[in-house]
Every structure is written in structure tokens, then in C-alpha cells.
Scaffold this motif. Structure first.
Motif, short mmCIF file in Angstrom:
data_model
loop_
_atom_site.label_atom_id
_atom_site.label_comp_id
_atom_site.label_asym_id
_atom_site.label_seq_id
_atom_site.Cartn_x
_atom_site.Cartn_y
_atom_site.Cartn_z
N TYR A 29 61.31 24.50 29.19
CA TYR A 29 59.77 25.32 29.08
C TYR A 29 59.86 26.34 28.40
O TYR A 29 60.86 26.89 28.00
CB TYR A 29 59.25 25.34 30.27
N CYS A 30 58.96 27.13 27.53
CA CYS A 30 58.97 28.07 27.08
C CYS A 30 57.88 29.00 26.57
O CYS A 30 56.65 27.52 27.12
CB CYS A 30 59.19 27.58 25.19
N GLN A 31 57.49 29.68 25.81
CA GLN A 31 56.39 30.39 26.03
C GLN A 31 55.69 31.04 24.37
O GLN A 31 56.74 31.45 23.63
CB GLN A 31 56.34 31.59 27.10
N LYS A 32 54.85 31.16 24.52
CA LYS A 32 54.18 31.79 22.50
C LYS A 32 54.23 33.35 23.11
O LYS A 32 54.01 33.81 24.10
CB LYS A 32 52.61 31.14 22.95
N PRO A 33 54.63 33.50 21.85
CA PRO A 33 55.23 35.39 22.36
C PRO A 33 53.21 35.47 22.18
O PRO A 33 52.75 35.36 22.08
CB PRO A 33 55.77 35.70 21.06
#
Length: 309
Positions: A304-308
Motif C-alpha cells: 500500500y502506498c500514497q499519492k504525494p
């Protein structure tokens, strides 16, 4: 939109009892009609049962959770890519009643009775997305192995259509079977099956071995706050740990229900086996699955990760 309609290709609405439900019947199994042939899995009740079993297995793996990403409870929009039976989207809508949860898939196999904040569209995720940019708070992809030819292009679309600060979660199982005690025999039919799936996927340009490249692809797409988890998923109830034993039971059930659906299209359409040859091969695989002396497992990777911002 009525219960007998679906949205196609950026807004055109068609009755789902027309060409979309003119399903392909092949080797006694039913396959999607929209974009006929681009996806290997049947969409009949038997294969949909496998999807439900897999969903329950993921719930066990995540201790009852639907995701790992630390999303806020007041999110507005969620997208489930390749929603299948829609069970994840439906339960997500129940858990986040303020969010509009949308599931997209090639097949209209989702139920008509769903939470009011849950909806489904017939669409091909590989096409250019027509959603607004910076639109979704959370995008979810699970088990699209063997169905995507250009993962960087798909991840670029995920990135573009997430809100700044929005979260993306990707789950894939590792196709390679492993054993820590060398109990998988060298002439294992399961190992041969894995080799065949890889070969067939390479021939059509839709790889099955996704999990090993997930992390790199996601990082190269520009996401930040990337978290990578790899879990062991036993095939069969051989593990001493109670949770792994339960996972193994569900994994074995998933194999038993879904095995024919995993094999038929890839081996007959792509590798040109006869149906009879496939069924004999599957009988050997089932015998191997019943052998409790084999302590095999595969990995499940969740990133899982995030858009800056």
C-alpha cells in the motif's frame, strides 16, 4: 441506472441482457462476453465461489480487515478494480457508509441488492479511464494476475485518478510454490502447472508472476509512503500455527474449487492442449493436493502506498 443496466466505455448505458450476457461457453464453462477472450477465468457460479472463498481467506489473513492502508473513515470515493463478485466493494460500502464505493469488472456477476453507497460498472481497466483526475480517496486491486499486459500503464492511471494524499493498495499472490522442508517432489504436477501458467502468460503478454515486480513498479510510478508486506499462505492445513492452519484449509478449498477454471483457458486456448489432456493433468494435481506429506505454500504480497500531496 436501473438494476438491469450497466455503464460502458465512459458513460454509454446498455441493458446487461444484450451482448454483455451473450457469454462464451467453452469446455463446459462460462466466460465473459464483453471484451471476449481477454481474461482467462470463467465467470460462472463455480468460479465465483472460488472468489468468495479467496475473499474469506484474505479476511482471515488480515485479521478481519478489508485493507491495510491507513485510510480515513470519512473518505468520499473508493474504486475496486476487477471487483469480481463485488464482495469486497459491498463490505467496504458497509464499513464506510459515507463513501461512494464503485467496482468495475468485465462481467456483470455482482448482486443487485447492495448497499445504497455501492455500485458497479462494466469496464476494462486497461482502457483509458474516464473518471475525473484526482477523484478517488482509495483504489484497491486484488488478484489480477494473468490479466494485465502493461502494469506501469495501469499504475499510471491509478496515480492520476487518486486524490493527492489518496491511498492505493495492491494484493497479489506469488505464483511460485515453495517448501521449507523440501517436501515438494521434483516431478511435482503443481510445479509443472506453475511453469505452464507462466509460459502461457508470456505467450499472450499477460504475466502471471506479478508479485515479484509489484514493489518496483509502484515505486517507479511515483507513489510515496510505500509499505510492503509478504505473508505465507500454506496450501493445506499442515502448519502448526493455528492461523496458518486455518489459512491452509481455505487455500486448499480455493484450489479445489478453482483449479479447473485456472487451467482450462490457459492450457487449451493458449498452449493448445485438448480438454481431455487438461482433465487428466488436473486429476494428478488434485491427488498431489491431497498428499499431506507435501508442505507447500506460496507468498501473498500486499503493497500500500500514497499519492504525494
Amino acid at each position: 441506472m436501473g438494476p438491469d443496466e450497466a455503464v460502458l466505455d465512459g458513460g454509454d448505458t446498455y441493458s446487461i441482457d444484450e451482448s454483455i450476457t451473450a457469454y462464451r461457453i467453452e469446455n463446459g464453462r462460462r466466460y465473459h462476453a464483453y471484451r471476449d477472450g481477454v481474461y482467462w477465468a470463467p465467470n460462472d457460479d463455480r468460479q465465483n465461489e472460488e472468489l468468495e472463498v479467496a475473499h474469506n481467506k484474505f479476511r482471515i489473513l488480515l485479521d478481519g480487515r478489508l485493507h491495510l492502508a491507513p485510510i480515513a473513515h470519512d473518505i468520499e470515493r473508493v474504486l475496486d478494480v476487477g471487483t469480481g463478485t463485488g464482495i469486497w466493494a459491498i463490505e467496504m460500502a458497509d464499513e464506510y457508509p459515507k463513501a461512494a464505493v464503485l467496482g468495475i469488472d468485465l462481467s456483470p456477476t455482482q448482486p443487485s441488492l447492495v448497499p445504497p453507497n455501492c455500485s458497479f460498472e462494466i469496464d476494462d481497466a486497461r482502457d483509458c479511464w474516464t473518471f475525473p483526475r484526482d477523484h478517488f480517496d482509495f483504489i484497491h486491486i486484488r488478484n489480477l494476475y494473468g490479466s494485465i499486459s502493461d502494469w506501469p500503464a495501469l499504475l499510471e492511471q491509478v496515480y492520476n485518478h487518486l486524490k493527492p494524499g489518496g491511498w492505493f493498495e495492491h494484493i497479489e499472490f506469488g505464483i511460485d510454490l515453495k517448501s521449507d522442508d523440501d517436501s515438494i517432489p521434483p516431478d511435482s504436477c503443481l510445479l509443472h502447472f506453475v511453469k505452464l501458467l507462466k509460459e502461457a502468460g508470456d505467450q499472450i503478454g499477460q504475466p502471471w508472476d506479478i508479485s515479484n515486480n509489484m514493489l518496483r513498479n509502484i515505486e517507479e510510478a511515483g507513489f510515496v509512503n510505500v509499505v510492503d508486506h509478504v505473508y505465507q499462505d500454506p496450501v493445506g492445513p499442515w502448519a502448526a500455527d493455528p492461523k496458518l492452519e486455518e489459512l491452509g484449509r481455505w487455500s486448499l478449498l480455493e484450489f479445489e474449487i478453482g483449479l479447473e477454471g485456472f487451467a482450462l483457458a490457459m492450457l487449451t486456448r493458449v498452449l493448445k492442449w485438448s480438454t481431455a489432456e487438461v482433465q487428466v493433468f488436473l486429476a494428478h494435481i488434485r491427488a498431489e493436493l491431497d498428499d499431506r506429506s507435501i508442505h507447500s505454500y506460496h507468498d501473498i504480497r500486499i503493497v500500500y502506498c500514497q499519492k504525494p500531496l
